[in-house]
Design a protein around this motif. Structure first.
Motif, short mmCIF file in Angstrom:
data_model
loop_
_atom_site.label_atom_id
_atom_site.label_comp_id
_atom_site.label_asym_id
_atom_site.label_seq_id
_atom_site.Cartn_x
_atom_site.Cartn_y
_atom_site.Cartn_z
N LYS A 72 0.82 -1.21 0.00
CA LYS A 72 0.00 0.00 0.00
C LYS A 72 0.85 1.27 0.00
N ILE A 73 2.18 1.08 0.05
CA ILE A 73 3.07 2.25 0.09
C ILE A 73 3.97 2.25 -1.13
N GLY A 74 3.91 3.32 -1.89
CA GLY A 74 4.80 3.47 -3.04
C GLY A 74 5.82 4.56 -2.75
N ILE A 75 6.93 4.53 -3.47
CA ILE A 75 7.93 5.57 -3.24
C ILE A 75 8.55 6.00 -4.57
N ILE A 76 8.81 7.28 -4.68
CA ILE A 76 9.48 7.83 -5.86
C ILE A 76 10.76 8.50 -5.37
N PHE A 77 11.86 8.19 -6.03
CA PHE A 77 13.15 8.70 -5.56
C PHE A 77 13.55 9.95 -6.36
N GLN A 78 14.68 10.50 -5.94
CA GLN A 78 15.18 11.69 -6.63
C GLN A 78 15.50 11.37 -8.09
N GLU A 79 16.08 10.17 -8.33
CA GLU A 79 16.35 9.74 -9.70
C GLU A 79 15.18 8.85 -10.13
N PRO A 80 14.91 8.78 -11.42
CA PRO A 80 13.77 7.96 -11.87
C PRO A 80 13.93 6.47 -11.52
N ARG A 81 15.18 5.99 -11.54
CA ARG A 81 15.45 4.57 -11.25
C ARG A 81 14.60 3.64 -12.11
N LEU A 82 14.48 3.94 -13.39
CA LEU A 82 13.80 3.02 -14.29
C LEU A 82 14.75 1.86 -14.57
N LEU A 83 14.18 0.70 -14.87
CA LEU A 83 15.02 -0.45 -15.18
C LEU A 83 15.41 -0.35 -16.66
N PRO A 84 16.71 -0.18 -16.93
CA PRO A 84 17.12 0.13 -18.31
C PRO A 84 16.82 -0.99 -19.29
N TRP A 85 16.61 -2.22 -18.80
CA TRP A 85 16.41 -3.34 -19.71
C TRP A 85 14.92 -3.57 -20.03
N LEU A 86 14.06 -2.75 -19.46
CA LEU A 86 12.63 -2.87 -19.77
C LEU A 86 12.17 -1.63 -20.52
N ARG A 87 11.31 -1.86 -21.51
CA ARG A 87 10.74 -0.72 -22.22
C ARG A 87 9.83 0.05 -21.27
N VAL A 88 9.51 1.30 -21.66
CA VAL A 88 8.76 2.19 -20.79
C VAL A 88 7.49 1.51 -20.27
N ALA A 89 6.73 0.86 -21.18
CA ALA A 89 5.47 0.24 -20.76
C ALA A 89 5.73 -0.86 -19.71
N ASP A 90 6.80 -1.63 -19.90
CA ASP A 90 7.09 -2.70 -18.95
C ASP A 90 7.58 -2.14 -17.62
N PRO A 125 14.19 3.29 -21.67
CA PRO A 125 14.31 4.42 -20.74
C PRO A 125 15.42 5.40 -21.11
N ARG A 126 16.53 4.90 -21.68
CA ARG A 126 17.63 5.82 -21.98
C ARG A 126 17.27 6.84 -23.05
N GLU A 127 16.16 6.58 -23.78
CA GLU A 127 15.78 7.51 -24.83
C GLU A 127 14.86 8.61 -24.32
N LEU A 128 14.55 8.59 -23.01
CA LEU A 128 13.66 9.60 -22.44
C LEU A 128 14.47 10.78 -21.92
N LEU B 263 18.83 -10.28 -25.44
CA LEU B 263 18.85 -9.89 -24.03
C LEU B 263 19.51 -8.53 -23.83
N LEU B 264 20.24 -8.07 -24.82
CA LEU B 264 21.03 -6.85 -24.62
C LEU B 264 20.57 -5.72 -25.54
N ARG B 265 19.38 -5.87 -26.12
CA ARG B 265 18.92 -4.86 -27.06
C ARG B 265 18.81 -3.49 -26.41
N TRP B 266 18.60 -3.48 -25.07
CA TRP B 266 18.38 -2.21 -24.39
C TRP B 266 19.67 -1.40 -24.26
N GLU B 267 20.80 -2.04 -24.49
CA GLU B 267 22.06 -1.31 -24.32
C GLU B 267 22.21 -0.26 -25.40
N ASP B 268 23.06 0.70 -25.13
CA ASP B 268 23.27 1.78 -26.07
C ASP B 268 23.91 1.24 -27.35
N VAL B 269 23.14 1.19 -28.43
CA VAL B 269 23.68 0.62 -29.66
C VAL B 269 24.67 1.56 -30.33
#
Lengths: 263, 273
Positions: A72-90, A125-128, B263-269
């Motif tokens: 029931k408790i969510g938290i948002i940090f100073q940095e976005p901390r998105l998981l770089p290996w997941l697309r935005v929707a994931d 995420p790196r493209e945002l 598995l590594l597509r997310w890396e900076d290409v």
């Protein structure tokens, strides 16, 4: 109801970061915590989130003592901390893994539409940009529909325009389900734009110094006299909180801080 | 020869991005093909007798001759078999011990000094011992290769696990992931780039060590082909074996990259282009 009952935190190295914070936050209330560095703002937030456990006292949400991260408790940090290996929707759907796929997709889609990022769903995420990434982080924390959302200086790394934009987005999203918000910031204007109540903390160790009600009508006009009035009150409280600290632990704190140097 | 066509194609300015995509890898062929052609021409013109450095045509005929008798395939397969099993064993051990050592400060202090000490031993130094322990046949060779593969994989996994961003792990904690879910959804993807890199480094060492193993007594394998070529004075056979090594090494590395790429597509290409 979120209740902090004499919460204190002493780190293993002996530093007392928090000393007996008692606090009640009503459901749907927006509490903004403000104070100089080292006054335990983030420590308090981490204790509420269950990421750290307090060494004294306890955090209680609706009768449940919080000792570990809670659904029931969510938290948002100073940095976005998105998981770089997941697309935005994931990334947005990260906390919905246990829900059926259709529901997950629907909720992610709605959430992205709400923050105007529908076209970024399949992007890494790196493209945002910084502001976009933090918007994704906000909806990621909100899609599991937490009762309490904690925000640890979430906009401090952003430029002024993006920051104002995100404050609007946050209030807009908050209006959907009206979760309790506890936000830490060192931006006085941000505090007054968002807060129902502003809590000023004082350092060494972190304690509550003052509480200022902030019941200006929304949306709030930064140029209005009432806004300015509250701002002066908050700034004055901040100054006093530091001056007194300089007196109580003389020798440790350097000369009294200047008015604008409270952070 | 297709080389001239290749060369011409590569030199042509690509009119469209689509063709450029297929032509760009061909650029890498330009240099070796040009050098080979020059040497071939030099030998044909009598500038060199090409006895110690055989021209491409002689190497090619040796290569196809070895292939037609099935000799080349037999030796290549023996070498691949050894590298394959050595690689699998080395990767398994390196991954498991690397993960354990990276897991906590305690396991690191327990494990790492010993392993770093063993790493300091030149791996060929193990050969006499391995031959005493495991005999002169396949087992000792595979184990030597496994030792070679082990260290880069161990170092890669250990380093990757240690350096996983604590802030990202905290995101996992906020969403109440624990144990297996934390490993699957946070730790594994986070270490994957470093892991793939260490696998490729390990495989490279595997190819080095298979040669060492085959030099030290083997009746099959590309290493044997090399020694045989030296003893019988057949430089073309040596170069043919070297070419086979190059092809197999590059192909195996490419397979790892291919398997890992989804598995590594997310890396900076941009950085890899």
């Amino acid at each position: 109801m979120l209740v902090l009952d004499r919460v204190g935190k002493t780190y293993p190295n002996g530093v007392r970061a928090l000393d007996g914070i008692s606090l009640e936050v009503a459901p749907g209330e927006i509490l903004v915590v403000i104070g100089g560095s080292g006054c335990g703002k983030s420590t308090m937030l981490r204790a509420i989130s269950g990421l750290d456990t307090p060494t004294q006292g306890r955090v209680v949400l609706d009768g449940t003592v919080i000792t570990a991260p809670h659904e029931k408790i969510g938290i948002i940090f100073q940095e976005p901390r998105l998981l770089p290996w997941l697309r935005v929707a994931d990334n947005v759907g990260f906390g919905l893994e246990d829900r059926p796929k259709a529901e997950r997709q629907a909720r992610v889609k709605t959430a992205l539409t709400r923050v105007g990022l529908t076209d970024k769903a399949r992007v890494w995420p790196r493209e945002l940009s910084g502001g976009q990434a933090q918007r994704v982080a906000i909806v990621r924390a909100l899609v599991p529909r937490p009762q309490v959302l904690l925000l640890d200086e979430p906009f401090s790394a952003l430029d002024a325009f993006t920051r104002a934009d995100l404050q609007d987005h946050l209030l807009d999203l908050w209006a959907d389900l009206e979760p309790t918000l506890v936000m830490v910031t060192h931006d006085v204007e941000e505090a007054i734009v968002l807060a129902d109540r502003i809590m000023v903390m004082r350092p060494h160790p972190g304690r509550v110094y003052d509480e200022i009600d902030c019941d200006l009508p929304r949306p709030r006009d930064r140029q209005s006299a009432a806004f300015d009035f509250v701002k002066r009150r908050v700034l004055a409280a901040l100054d006093r909180s530091l001056d007194r600290a300089a007196v109580t632990i003389d020798g440790e704190t350097k000369a009294a801080h200047g008015g604008g140097m409270w952070w | 020869m297709t080389a001239t066509a290749e060369q011409a194609a590569a030199e042509q300015p690509a009119p469209k991005a689509r063709t450029a995509r297929y032509l760009r890898p061909a650029l890498g062929l330009l240099l070796p093909v040009a050098l080979a052609l020059l040497w071939e021409i030099a030998v044909r013109m009598g500038l060199s007798n090409g006895r110690l450095v055989p021209p491409p045509s002689v190497i090619w005929s040796t290569f196809s001759e070895l292939a037609s008798t099935g000799e080349l395939q037999q030796h290549a397969f023996a070498t691949l078999w050894r590298v394959g099993w050595g690689f699998i064993c080395g990767v398994l051990a390196g991954t498991i011990l690397g993960a354990i050592a990276g897991y906590s400060a305690l396991t690191y202090r327990l494990l790492d000094p010993t392993l770093q000490g063993l790493r300091a031993v030149p791996s060929i130094a193990w050969v006499p011992l391995f031959i005493l322990w495991f005999g002169i046949f396949e087992a000792s060779k595979m184990i030597l290769i496994a030792v070679g593969v082990f260290f880069p994989v161990y170092l890669g996994v250990m380093g990757a696990v240690i350096s996983v961003d604590r802030k990202i792990v905290e995101v996992g904690r906020v969403f109440r992931l624990s144990g297996f879910a934390m490993v699957r959804r946070i730790l594994l993807p986070a270490v994957m780039p470093a892991y793939v890199l260490s696998l490729r480094a390990g495989l490279g060492l595997g190819w080095m060590f298979v040669l060492a193993a085959e030099f030290l007594g083997a009746s099959t394998g590309l290493g044997f082909l090399l020694i045989d070529g030296q003893q019988l004075g057949k430089p073309a056979q040596i170069v043919a074996a070297i070419v086979a090594f190059a092809i197999l090494g590059k192909a195996s590395d490419w397979i790892i990259q291919l398997l890992a790429s989804p598995l590594l597509r997310w890396e900076d290409v941009v950085a890899r282009r």
